[in-house]
Design an enzyme around this catalytic site. Structure first.
Site, PDB file in Angstrom:
ATOM      1  N   ARG A   1      -5.365  -0.241   5.944  1.00  0.00           N
ATOM      2  CA  ARG A   1      -6.721   0.290   6.017  1.00  0.00           C
ATOM      3  C   ARG A   1      -7.505  -0.288   7.178  1.00  0.00           C
ATOM      4  NH1 ARG A   1      -7.464   2.441   0.615  1.00  0.00           N
ATOM      5  NH2 ARG A   1      -9.593   2.718   0.079  1.00  0.00           N
TER       6      ARG A   1
ATOM      7  N   ARG B   1     -14.466   6.304 -12.216  1.00  0.00           N
ATOM      8  CA  ARG B   1     -14.227   4.964 -11.673  1.00  0.00           C
ATOM      9  C   ARG B   1     -15.539   4.223 -11.408  1.00  0.00           C
ATOM     10  NH1 ARG B   1      -9.789   5.907  -6.979  1.00  0.00           N
ATOM     11  NH2 ARG B   1     -11.364   4.773  -5.801  1.00  0.00           N
TER      12      ARG B   1
ATOM     13  N   ARG C   1     -14.201  13.743  -9.741  1.00  0.00           N
ATOM     14  CA  ARG C   1     -12.934  13.104 -10.124  1.00  0.00           C
ATOM     15  C   ARG C   1     -13.067  12.339 -11.440  1.00  0.00           C
ATOM     16  NH1 ARG C   1     -10.048   9.225  -6.107  1.00  0.00           N
ATOM     17  NH2 ARG C   1     -12.104   8.272  -6.070  1.00  0.00           N
TER      18      ARG C   1
ATOM     19  N   ARG D   1     -18.282   3.720   0.941  1.00  0.00           N
ATOM     20  CA  ARG D   1     -16.828   3.826   1.179  1.00  0.00           C
ATOM     21  C   ARG D   1     -16.539   4.746   2.367  1.00  0.00           C
ATOM     22  NH1 ARG D   1     -15.183   5.775  -4.345  1.00  0.00           N
ATOM     23  NH2 ARG D   1     -13.147   6.290  -3.491  1.00  0.00           N
TER      24      ARG D   1
ATOM     25  N   LYS E   1      -5.158  11.468  -1.258  1.00  0.00           N
ATOM     26  CA  LYS E   1      -3.963  10.634  -1.009  1.00  0.00           C
ATOM     27  C   LYS E   1      -3.191  10.399  -2.312  1.00  0.00           C
ATOM     28  CE  LYS E   1      -6.442   7.207   0.624  1.00  0.00           C
ATOM     29  NZ  LYS E   1      -7.781   7.826   0.481  1.00  0.00           N
TER      30      LYS E   1
HETATM   31  P1  AP5 Z   1      -7.539  11.624  -5.005  1.00  0.00           P
HETATM   32  O1  AP5 Z   1      -6.129  12.059  -4.945  1.00  0.00           O
HETATM   33  O2  AP5 Z   1      -7.967  10.689  -6.099  1.00  0.00           O
HETATM   34  O3  AP5 Z   1      -8.060  11.099  -3.574  1.00  0.00           O
HETATM   35  P2  AP5 Z   1      -7.758   9.740  -2.815  1.00  0.00           P
HETATM   36  O4  AP5 Z   1      -7.668  10.079  -1.357  1.00  0.00           O
HETATM   37  O5  AP5 Z   1      -6.608   9.036  -3.427  1.00  0.00           O
HETATM   38  O6  AP5 Z   1      -9.149   9.016  -3.080  1.00  0.00           O
HETATM   39  P3  AP5 Z   1      -9.486   7.532  -3.464  1.00  0.00           P
HETATM   40  O7  AP5 Z   1     -10.969   7.526  -3.764  1.00  0.00           O
HETATM   41  O8  AP5 Z   1      -8.597   6.997  -4.525  1.00  0.00           O
HETATM   42  O9  AP5 Z   1      -9.233   6.813  -2.153  1.00  0.00           O
HETATM   43  P4  AP5 Z   1      -9.877   5.524  -1.724  1.00  0.00           P
HETATM   44  O10 AP5 Z   1      -9.112   5.351  -0.490  1.00  0.00           O
HETATM   45  O11 AP5 Z   1     -11.339   5.467  -1.577  1.00  0.00           O
HETATM   46  O12 AP5 Z   1      -9.670   4.578  -2.996  1.00  0.00           O
HETATM   47  P5  AP5 Z   1      -8.545   3.536  -3.333  1.00  0.00           P
HETATM   48  O13 AP5 Z   1      -8.227   3.669  -4.756  1.00  0.00           O
HETATM   49  O14 AP5 Z   1      -7.445   3.578  -2.329  1.00  0.00           O
HETATM   50  O15 AP5 Z   1      -8.418  12.974  -5.099  1.00  0.00           O
HETATM   51  C1  AP5 Z   1      -9.822  12.919  -5.243  1.00  0.00           C
HETATM   52  C2  AP5 Z   1     -10.259  13.997  -6.255  1.00  0.00           C
HETATM   53  O16 AP5 Z   1     -10.024  15.283  -5.695  1.00  0.00           O
HETATM   54  C3  AP5 Z   1      -9.480  13.988  -7.581  1.00  0.00           C
HETATM   55  O17 AP5 Z   1     -10.356  14.368  -8.618  1.00  0.00           O
HETATM   56  C4  AP5 Z   1      -8.399  15.049  -7.392  1.00  0.00           C
HETATM   57  O18 AP5 Z   1      -8.000  15.651  -8.625  1.00  0.00           O
HETATM   58  C5  AP5 Z   1      -9.130  16.046  -6.496  1.00  0.00           C
HETATM   59  N1  AP5 Z   1      -8.234  16.712  -5.569  1.00  0.00           N
HETATM   60  C6  AP5 Z   1      -7.291  16.113  -4.789  1.00  0.00           C
HETATM   61  N2  AP5 Z   1      -6.658  17.036  -4.047  1.00  0.00           N
HETATM   62  C7  AP5 Z   1      -7.246  18.236  -4.373  1.00  0.00           C
HETATM   63  C8  AP5 Z   1      -7.039  19.574  -3.938  1.00  0.00           C
HETATM   64  N3  AP5 Z   1      -6.104  19.875  -3.031  1.00  0.00           N
HETATM   65  N4  AP5 Z   1      -7.817  20.552  -4.454  1.00  0.00           N
HETATM   66  C9  AP5 Z   1      -8.764  20.265  -5.371  1.00  0.00           C
HETATM   67  N5  AP5 Z   1      -9.005  19.032  -5.855  1.00  0.00           N
HETATM   68  C10 AP5 Z   1      -8.257  18.031  -5.346  1.00  0.00           C
HETATM   69  O19 AP5 Z   1      -9.341   2.170  -3.069  1.00  0.00           O
HETATM   70  C11 AP5 Z   1     -10.391   1.750  -3.899  1.00  0.00           C
HETATM   71  C12 AP5 Z   1     -10.963   0.428  -3.392  1.00  0.00           C
HETATM   72  O20 AP5 Z   1      -9.942  -0.589  -3.413  1.00  0.00           O
HETATM   73  C13 AP5 Z   1     -11.452   0.431  -1.922  1.00  0.00           C
HETATM   74  O21 AP5 Z   1     -12.770   0.896  -1.815  1.00  0.00           O
HETATM   75  C14 AP5 Z   1     -11.313  -1.060  -1.571  1.00  0.00           C
HETATM   76  O22 AP5 Z   1     -12.373  -1.819  -2.104  1.00  0.00           O
HETATM   77  C15 AP5 Z   1     -10.030  -1.457  -2.277  1.00  0.00           C
HETATM   78  N6  AP5 Z   1      -8.831  -1.291  -1.431  1.00  0.00           N
HETATM   79  C16 AP5 Z   1      -7.784  -0.441  -1.672  1.00  0.00           C
HETATM   80  N7  AP5 Z   1      -6.870  -0.550  -0.700  1.00  0.00           N
HETATM   81  C17 AP5 Z   1      -7.329  -1.481   0.167  1.00  0.00           C
HETATM   82  C18 AP5 Z   1      -6.810  -2.021   1.383  1.00  0.00           C
HETATM   83  N8  AP5 Z   1      -5.653  -1.623   1.896  1.00  0.00           N
HETATM   84  N9  AP5 Z   1      -7.559  -2.943   2.032  1.00  0.00           N
HETATM   85  C19 AP5 Z   1      -8.731  -3.390   1.530  1.00  0.00           C
HETATM   86  N10 AP5 Z   1      -9.277  -2.917   0.379  1.00  0.00           N
HETATM   87  C20 AP5 Z   1      -8.577  -1.966  -0.294  1.00  0.00           C
END
Ligand code: AP5
Length: 218
Positions: free
Chosen positions: A88, A162, A127, A173, A13
Site C-alpha cells: 500500500r 465495518r 457494503r 481512506r 479488491k
Molecule cells: P470490496 O470487495 O469490499 O472492496 P475492497 O476494494 O476490498 O474495499 P476495502 O474497503 O476492503 O478496501 P480497503 O483497501 O479500504 O480496506 P482493507 O480491508 O484492505 O467491495 C466494496 C463493496 O462493493 C462491497 O459491498 C461489494 O459487495 C461491492 N461490490 C464490489 N464489486 C462490485 C461490483 N462489481 N458491482 C457491485 N457491487 C460491488 O483495509 C482496511 C484498513 O486496514 C486500512 O484502512 C488500513 O488501516 C489497514 N490496512 C490494510 N492493509 C494495509 C497495508 N498494506 N498497510 C497499512 N495498513 C493497511
C-alpha cells in the site's frame, strides 16, 4: 497465480480476490481481513492497529511487513496467492520485492482495479461484512444482500457494517489512498508488471485477469 490487486477502498479488491480464489485455489491474502481478525482477538498487533484503522489511516509499514513476512511463508501460499490490500506504500512495495527475491517467488501480474469515485462511494456506504473473523464474506445491500435475517449465507454469523465505514473515515481512506497508494501504479507500470482493468462487473474483471495470466500479456 501470484498476483497483487491494487485499487481504491471499495474498488472491489476483496470481491475479485474471493472469486479468483474460488476459481483456482490460490489463497486470498487480505491485510485488512488479517488486521480485523487481530483487532477482534485483541492481540498486541490488533491493539496497535485499531486506532489507525478506525480513522482510516494506514497501519505502520514495519508492522505490516512483519505480518506479511510470516504470512507469505505459510504452506497455503505455495500454490499461489492473491495479495489484496498489500502493498500500500512504496516502502511496502520495495520491502515486498526483497522478500519475494529471498523466497524465490516470481509475481505473475499486478492488477489495478479502476473504478469511478462515485461508484466507490456508493459501494462503501452500502457494503456489509460477515462479523465472523474467519469468514469476513463481503455483502452489499444493493448488489449482493445477505440473508433476509441479515445473516451471512456462508456461515450464518451476523452481517455488519465495518468500524471504518463512517463517512469521515471513508473520505480519509480515499485521501490516504490517493497520497500513499496511487504512486504504486507508476512504480509497477515502470517495472512492466501492471495491467489496468476497468472494474464495473467483478465477474468480467475476473475473466479478463484469467485471460491476461494465460496469455502472459501485461
Ligand atoms: P470490496 O470487495 O469490499 O472492496 P475492497 O476494494 O476490498 O474495499 P476495502 O474497503 O476492503 O478496501 P480497503 O483497501 O479500504 O480496506 P482493507 O480491508 O484492505 O467491495 C466494496 C463493496 O462493493 C462491497 O459491498 C461489494 O459487495 C461491492 N461490490 C464490489 N464489486 C462490485 C461490483 N462489481 N458491482 C457491485 N457491487 C460491488 O483495509 C482496511 C484498513 O486496514 C486500512 O484502512 C488500513 O488501516 C489497514 N490496512 C490494510 N492493509 C494495509 C497495508 N498494506 N498497510 C497499512 N495498513 C493497511
Amino acid at each position: 497465480m501470484k498476483i497483487i490487486l491494487l485499487g481504491a477502498p471499495g474498488a472491489g479488491k476483496g470481491t475479485v480476490a474471493k472469486l479468483l480464489s474460488d476459481d483456482d485455489g490460490s489463497v486470498q491474502v487480505s491485510t485488512g481481513d488479517i488486521l480485523r481478525a487481530e483487532v477482534k482477538a485483541r492481540s498486541p498487533l490488533g491493539k496497535e492497529a485499531k486506532s489507525y484503522m478506525d480513522r482510516g489511516d494506514l497501519v505502520p509499514d514495519a508492522l505490516i511487513m512483519k505480518m506479511m513476512e510470516e504470512r507469505l511463508q505459510k504452506p497455503d501460499c505455495r500454490k499461489g496467492f492473491i495479495l489484496d490490500g498489500f502493498p500500500r506504500t512504496i516502502t511496502q512495495a520495495e520491502e515486498l520485492q526483497k522478500l519475494l527475491k529471498k523466497l524465490k517467488i516470481r509475481l505473475d501480474l499486478v492488477v489495478n482495479l479502476d473504478v469511478p469515485r462515485d461508484v466507490i462511494l456508493d459501494r462503501l456506504s452500502t457494503r456489509r461484512t460477515c462479523a465472523n473473523p474467519g469468514c469476513q464474506e463481503i455483502y452489499n445491500i444493493k448488489s449482493k444482500p445477505p440473508t433476509a435475517e441479515g445473516k451471512c449465507a456462508k456461515c450464518g454469523s451476523p452481517v455488519v457494517q465495518r468500524e471504518d465505514e463512517t463517512e469521515e473515515a471513508i473520505l480519509f481512506r480515499l485521501d490516504t489512498y490517493n497520497q500513499k497508494t496511487v504512486p504504486l501504479i507508476g512504480y509497477y507500470d515502470k517495472e512492466g508488471r501492471l495491467r489496468n482493468f476497468s472494474s464495473i462487473s467483478s465477474q468480467q474483471t475476473v475473466e479478463e485477469i484469467k485471460k491476461a495470466l494465460k496469455s502472459g500479456q501485461r
